[in-house]
Design an enzyme around this catalytic site. Structure first.
Site, PDB file in Angstrom:
ATOM      1  N   SER A   1       2.179   1.606   7.021  1.00  0.00           N
ATOM      2  CA  SER A   1       3.350   1.448   6.149  1.00  0.00           C
ATOM      3  C   SER A   1       4.664   1.241   6.883  1.00  0.00           C
ATOM      4  O   SER A   1       5.688   1.005   6.231  1.00  0.00           O
ATOM      5  CB  SER A   1       3.470   2.654   5.209  1.00  0.00           C
ATOM      6  OG  SER A   1       2.524   2.558   4.169  1.00  0.00           O
TER       7      SER A   1
ATOM      8  N   LYS B   1       6.507  -1.897   5.986  1.00  0.00           N
ATOM      9  CA  LYS B   1       7.480  -1.996   4.898  1.00  0.00           C
ATOM     10  C   LYS B   1       8.905  -2.178   5.423  1.00  0.00           C
ATOM     11  O   LYS B   1       9.770  -2.669   4.694  1.00  0.00           O
ATOM     12  CB  LYS B   1       7.404  -0.759   4.003  1.00  0.00           C
ATOM     13  CG  LYS B   1       6.108  -0.635   3.218  1.00  0.00           C
ATOM     14  CD  LYS B   1       6.132   0.581   2.314  1.00  0.00           C
ATOM     15  CE  LYS B   1       4.854   0.701   1.494  1.00  0.00           C
ATOM     16  NZ  LYS B   1       3.684   1.093   2.290  1.00  0.00           N
TER      17      LYS B   1
ATOM     18  N   SER C   1       7.172   5.205   0.149  1.00  0.00           N
ATOM     19  CA  SER C   1       6.188   4.288   0.732  1.00  0.00           C
ATOM     20  C   SER C   1       5.316   3.662  -0.352  1.00  0.00           C
ATOM     21  O   SER C   1       4.085   3.714  -0.307  1.00  0.00           O
ATOM     22  CB  SER C   1       5.317   5.012   1.767  1.00  0.00           C
ATOM     23  OG  SER C   1       4.750   4.086   2.673  1.00  0.00           O
TER      24      SER C   1
END
Length: 484
Positions: free
Chosen positions: A70, A73, A309
């Site tokens: 993640s 991102k 997230s």
């Protein structure tokens, strides 16, 4: 000249102090199990009156390509901020032809609004009723031409697809395409019983046996789920008893079927008669817009994505970037190309990296610590206009770092501002540390191939020991906080 001399002298002593302590980081790897890969970069400390520079004071395996999870991102957020801008909104519109109290050729146009809810749908239908509409003539079309291709990125794990953190990034999104429930597993039951709210149009059957830990181990049994057509699910396998219900989240298998059921229920609630069919379309809408619902601005959506997230938001943004950049239906392929081109304009090259999605769920993604540091450096240097640092989780305070083990001590709480990234066998962090000397230290930490051995605990004589990863994280950040 004097100011320049003093500034350079300050940086020199910081650098000398940092270099003197460089070897304090490397030995910490011994805390991790053999075979674990570690890559990190620790940047030059700076303070509020200084600007971040490109110098690093410590790095290891900086060019090694690793799965970003993640932390991907951060790339998605930056590309979205740069190209879509903070004011960008998602529109969900209702089209058709109005004649007296009847709406014909009714069509919803979905653009992937990740914030759209049943409450928003109800509001749109109330607005329709306020226009005097009491009948819908013919079929209702659900237009999803905004995206094409797969609803999941290549390389995403197939058995995650029933769970809400891996829900489909389709153009049609309502209630995050996710349904919540729980599993009752008290000891007096032979089979666990499942609860889903009655207003949710899905079917869930439980065939889960309640067994002891010894039985579960001997039978190699766990909780599993099978998806069937029309958003039907079967839970099977086994689970150990507990007084606490087990929270469940189910990703909607068929968003169109799910939305259709909600739409029919809400039409009935609004007293709008409809006897036709609900059909799908990927063609250009030709009828006039009747109702228009708008999402919150992109800045708010990105803040939610970063703090929590949120994978759905990330992949929707990824496809939207592709759609807007190339002015065609968005997908994971043109999203990846658009991200490369947008970041390349800021001298951030992704040439040696593999970009498969926006969320980081795909195991195909490969990004180096060096690339992540370049992105972080740009984000910090341009924070006045980007406002991305405030969206990152803070250790012991909020988001995905609120309860992060190893970072909840008095010394580290509130000191680490970073985007997290975790998948099976890996744990990453990208951000900056606030040190005891009132410096900010940018860093990238990527740990992969992590496979801790089971440690037998003596329940009578020894306290439960923190995991190797928890010990390593605590030692890594305690060193930075105290040294720099």
């Amino acid at each position: 000249m004097l100011r320049t001399f003093l500034y350079c002298t300050t940086l020199y002593f910081i650098s000398m102090n940092a270099n003197a302590n460089t070897d304090e980081i490397a030995p910490l790897e011994k805390l991790l199990p053999p075979g674990t890969n570690v890559a990190y970069i620790i940047g030059q400390p700076f303070n509020a009156t200084e600007k971040i520079n490109s110098n690093t004071i410590n790095q290891h395996n900086a060019d090694l390509l690793l799965t970003p999870a993640s932390t991907q991102k951060l790339l998605t957020a930056l590309a979205a901020k740069l190209y879509l801008t903070d004011e960008y909104i998602f529109k969900t519109s209702l089209h058709g032809n109005i004649y007296k109290q009847t709406l014909s050729e009714m069509e919803f146009n979905f653009t992937g609004d990740p914030t759209f809810t049943r409450k928003d749908l109800r509001k749109m239908l109330k607005q329709l009723k306020a226009k005097g509409i009491t009948h819908i003539n013919g079929d209702i079309t659900l237009n999803q031409s905004r995206f094409n291709g797969y609803n999941w990125g290549n390389g995403q794990v197939w058995n995650d697809q029933a769970v809400c953190y891996a829900t489909q990034a389709s153009a049609l999104v309502i209630n995050s395409n996710c349904v919540l429930g729980n599993l009752k597993r008290s000891a007096e039951l032979e089979k666990a019983t499942v609860y889903i709210p009655g207003y949710e149009p899905i079917v869930l059957t439980s065939q889960v046996n309640i067994v002891t830990k010894e039985q579960q181990k001997a039978q190699f049994c766990d909780l599993e789920v099978t998806r069937h057509p029309d958003n039907n699910y079967t839970l099977f396998g086994c689970i150990t008893p507990s007084k606490r219900n087990l929270p469940l989240s189910f990703a909607i298998s068929e968003p169109t079927t799910y939305f259709t059921a909600l739409l029919k229920a809400e039409l009935a609630q609004a007293s709008i008669k409809f006897t036709g069919q609900v059909v799908e379309s990927h063609k250009t809408i030709k009828t006039a817009e009747v109702i228009n619902h708008q999402s919150p601005p992109l800045a708010e959506i990105i803040a939610r994505m970063m703090k929590e997230s949120d994978n759905l938001i990330a992949d929707i943004l990824f496809k939207t970037i592709g759609a807007e950049y190339f002015q065609q239906a968005g997908n994971y392929r043109n999203g990846a190309k658009a991200m490369r081109l947008i970041l390349a304009e800021k001298d951030i090259s992704l040439a040696s990296n593999v970009i498969a999605d926006g969320s980081g769920l795909s195991r195909h993604n490969l990004v180096s610590a060096q690339t992540m540091f370049r992105v972080l450096e740009y984000v910090i240097r341009h924070d006045d206009e980007l406002q991305l640092l405030d969206t990152m989780p803070i250790s012991g305070v909020d988001g995905t770092l609120q309860y992060r083990r190893g970072l909840l001590t008095k010394k580290l709480t509130g000191k680490i501002v970073a985007k997290t990234g975790s998948l099976k066998g890996l744990s990453n962090l990208v951000g900056f540390v606030k040190t005891e000397k009132n410096h900010m230290v940018p860093f990238v930490l990527m740990v992969s191939g992590y496979n801790p051995k089971t440690i037998e605990q003596d329940k009578h004589n020894k306290p439960r020991q923190a995991s190797p990863l928890t010990q390593y994280s605590a030692a890594f950040f305690n060193t930075i906080v105290s040294t720099y």
